[in-house]
Design a protein around this motif. Structure first.
Motif, PDB file in Angstrom:
ATOM      1  N   TYR A 110       0.730  -3.534   9.015  1.00 43.32           N
ATOM      2  CA  TYR A 110       0.579  -2.293  10.025  1.00 43.32           C
ATOM      3  C   TYR A 110       1.849  -2.057  10.809  1.00 43.32           C
ATOM      4  O   TYR A 110       2.181  -0.770  11.021  1.00 43.32           O
ATOM      5  N   LEU A 129      -4.008   0.934   9.464  1.00 42.35           N
ATOM      6  CA  LEU A 129      -3.282   0.709   8.337  1.00 42.35           C
ATOM      7  C   LEU A 129      -3.194   1.664   7.454  1.00 42.35           C
ATOM      8  O   LEU A 129      -2.248   2.122   6.654  1.00 42.35           O
ATOM      9  N   ALA A 130      -4.437   2.033   6.698  1.00 41.24           N
ATOM     10  CA  ALA A 130      -4.768   3.338   5.836  1.00 41.24           C
ATOM     11  C   ALA A 130      -3.982   4.388   6.596  1.00 41.24           C
ATOM     12  O   ALA A 130      -3.530   5.134   5.690  1.00 41.24           O
ATOM     13  N   ARG A 131      -4.457   4.770   7.780  1.00 38.51           N
ATOM     14  CA  ARG A 131      -3.693   5.999   8.184  1.00 38.51           C
ATOM     15  C   ARG A 131      -2.166   6.056   8.277  1.00 38.51           C
ATOM     16  O   ARG A 131      -1.380   7.044   7.570  1.00 38.51           O
ATOM     17  N   ASP A 176      -2.154  -8.083   6.797  1.00 44.06           N
ATOM     18  CA  ASP A 176      -2.311  -6.851   7.254  1.00 44.06           C
ATOM     19  C   ASP A 176      -2.022  -6.287   8.624  1.00 44.06           C
ATOM     20  O   ASP A 176      -1.398  -5.382   8.711  1.00 44.06           O
ATOM     21  N   ARG A 187      -0.114   4.220   6.219  1.00 44.95           N
ATOM     22  CA  ARG A 187       0.119   4.400   4.660  1.00 44.95           C
ATOM     23  C   ARG A 187       0.199   5.774   4.125  1.00 44.95           C
ATOM     24  O   ARG A 187       1.061   6.118   3.542  1.00 44.95           O
ATOM     25  N   ALA A 188      -1.127   6.388   4.414  1.00 46.63           N
ATOM     26  CA  ALA A 188      -1.066   7.850   4.133  1.00 46.63           C
ATOM     27  C   ALA A 188       0.326   8.615   4.699  1.00 46.63           C
ATOM     28  O   ALA A 188       0.649   9.697   3.934  1.00 46.63           O
ATOM     29  N   HIS A 195      -7.579  -2.425  10.082  1.00 47.02           N
ATOM     30  CA  HIS A 195      -7.672  -1.764   8.599  1.00 47.02           C
ATOM     31  C   HIS A 195      -7.584   0.005   8.453  1.00 47.02           C
ATOM     32  O   HIS A 195      -6.905   0.553   7.674  1.00 47.02           O
ATOM     33  N   ALA A 196      -8.283   0.310   9.637  1.00 47.69           N
ATOM     34  CA  ALA A 196      -8.219   1.855   9.491  1.00 47.69           C
ATOM     35  C   ALA A 196      -6.904   2.481   9.955  1.00 47.69           C
ATOM     36  O   ALA A 196      -6.583   3.570   9.485  1.00 47.69           O
ATOM     37  N   GLU A 232       3.120   7.996   2.542  1.00 51.28           N
ATOM     38  CA  GLU A 232       3.236   8.701   1.470  1.00 51.28           C
ATOM     39  C   GLU A 232       3.474   9.979   1.501  1.00 51.28           C
ATOM     40  O   GLU A 232       4.322  10.849   0.832  1.00 51.28           O
TER      41      GLU A 232
END
Length: 449
Positions: free
Chosen positions: A403, A11-13, A399, A15-16, A8-9, A19
């Protein structure tokens, strides 16, 4: 074997980062106020990163987005661009038909259609062809003909099959019971009234359903695809053909995705003998085109049924079906692009791709697998690979999929957004395949660190 917190960490990285590197695509998405779902078609919202990339231009096996980033395109329009983006023979044929000669939609036949029908017969065996614009319509119209021919009301599908948006096909087995596929939008009737369902690779289940005596046709992909590649076990497809003949049921092979197996799809590659073949997407080289082919026996019998309106408003056909532009593109694609020789090259590239993915899986000891269908490859989060559609659906990991997709996109590689599918075109290169292995290895290594 995956640390979910780490996943999850990461994936968040990613996605950022997505963007930050795609402001023009993000702005275009924000401005699309008058599009339902903010996209031209709602499935374009299937994105691992929160908003879709916007297309600037594409050529061959490379796509460029609005922000100027180039991508190796292993999605290829989910097979619609399996010939590569805008192949030269197709663009020339479209220019000739639309600009030089004119008459893209004159409602008159062309001699190109005669050539295409003969070539499809050479490749797939069935002898008489008619045209559509989508594989959904090709399947829908074939189903109507076979219902009329048999007088039987039901069509049998495999659980978690894919045949476009054909209403009857949205049926699955859940805990052994047939029911509407989750998310089925506005079904006109309970799908169990129109359809029966059996698991792929389950001959006993197929025979139980055929024994009811009400099935006009089994409509199937020779290998499941859109739920992840599920390949036939030894003897399965021969068993399907024997059972359909025994119970007086027609067999339809939908080759829209399994066309990747070779010039004649899985039907040609595996020596299959369906009564009907349907196909769409790739045959038009990027121009909307589809077709369905009937055995000589079906075509001649349907033609003798006096109360069928096959010319006007009988429910089969469309004004744009078989239009001169689509047929010209189809001829150019089959004659000059997706040739027998091209498929040999594409299959070799897919084998190279699959070997690379397997090396990464083995290096990390992951319980994953790789499946290949000719020019089409998919990595699965299960080992061995699933043998049924229901098993394949259960092996999904949203997820983990997201990723890998956004990690690859941030490094210039596109997979099909709906699953981990990579498709080779005639102009895909070994360098592009090897780059995928390198980036995939990096993504897995970071996940496993």
């Amino acid at each position: 074997m995956v640390d979910r917190d780490r996943l999850h960490a990461l994936l968040a990285r990613e996605r950022a980062a997505f963007e930050a590197r795609n402001p023009r695509s993000e702005d275009a998405y924000a401005q699309a106020a008058h599009l339902f779902g903010k996209v031209p078609m709602t499935w374009m919202n299937k994105t691992a990163a929160g908003f879709p990339l916007y297309l600037a231009h594409a050529r061959g096996a490379t796509v460029t987005d609005l922000d100027g980033h180039e991508y190796t395109d292993f999605c290829l329009g989910d097979t619609a661009a399996m010939a590569g983006h805008s192949p030269s023979p197709v663009t020339r044929a479209v220019h000739e038909r639309f600009i030089t000669s004119g008459g893209a939609c004159a409602m008159l036949p062309t001699t190109d259609a005669t050539w295409v029908g003969a070539e499809l017969t050479r490749r797939f065996g069935v002898s008489e062809w008619s045209f559509a614009l989508t594989a959904t319509d090709a399947n829908r119209w074939a189903i109507r003909l076979l219902r009329a021919l048999t007088g039987r009301p039901k069509i049998l599908f495999n659980s978690y099959c894919y045949h476009g948006s054909v209403d009857e096909s949205l049926i699955v087995l859940e805990a052994g019971r047939p029911q509407s596929r989750a998310g089925n939008v506005g079904a006109p009737v309970d799908v169990t009234l129109t359809s029966r369902v059996a698991e792929y690779n389950d001959l006993d289940g197929l025979e139980r359903e055929l024994a009811h005596g009400d099935v006009a046709a089994v409509v199937m992909e020779p290998a499941l695809t859109n739920i992840g590649i599920v390949l036939p076990e030894p003897g399965y497809l021969a068993g399907v053909r024997e059972l359909t003949r025994r119970y007086g049921t027609y067999l339809v092979n939908d080759e829209t995705h399994t066309f990747s197996a070779g010039p004649g799809g899985a039907t040609g590659a595996w020596g299959l003998e369906p009564d009907v073949v349907t196909i769409g997407k790739a045959i038009g080289g990027g121009i909307p085109a589809a077709a369905y082919g009937l055995s000589a026996e079906i075509a001649s019998t349907v033609g003798t049924i006096e109360d069928l309106d096959l010319v006007d408003m009988g429910g089969v056909g469309g004004t744009l079906a078989g239009n001169a532009l689509s047929v010209a593109a189809t001829r150019a694609t089959l004659e000059h692009v997706l040739t027998d020789a091209a498929f040999a090259t594409m299959s070799a590239l897919a084998s190279r791709f699959a070997d690379g993915v397997q090396r990464v899986i083995d290096a990390h000891g992951l319980p994953w697998s790789v499946s290949r269908l000719g020019a089409r490859v998919e990595y699965r989060f299960a080992a061995p690979a699933p043998r049924t559609g229901t098993g394949s659906a259960a092996a999904a990991d949203a997820d983990l999929e997201d990723y890998l997709h956004v990690f690859l996109a941030n490094r210039g590689i596109l997979l099909t957004p709906f699953h981990n599918m990579a498709l080779m075109s005639p102009v895909t290169t070994e360098e592009q395949v090897d780059h995928h292995e390198q980036v995939f290895a990096e993504a897995v290594a970071q996940l496993r660190a």
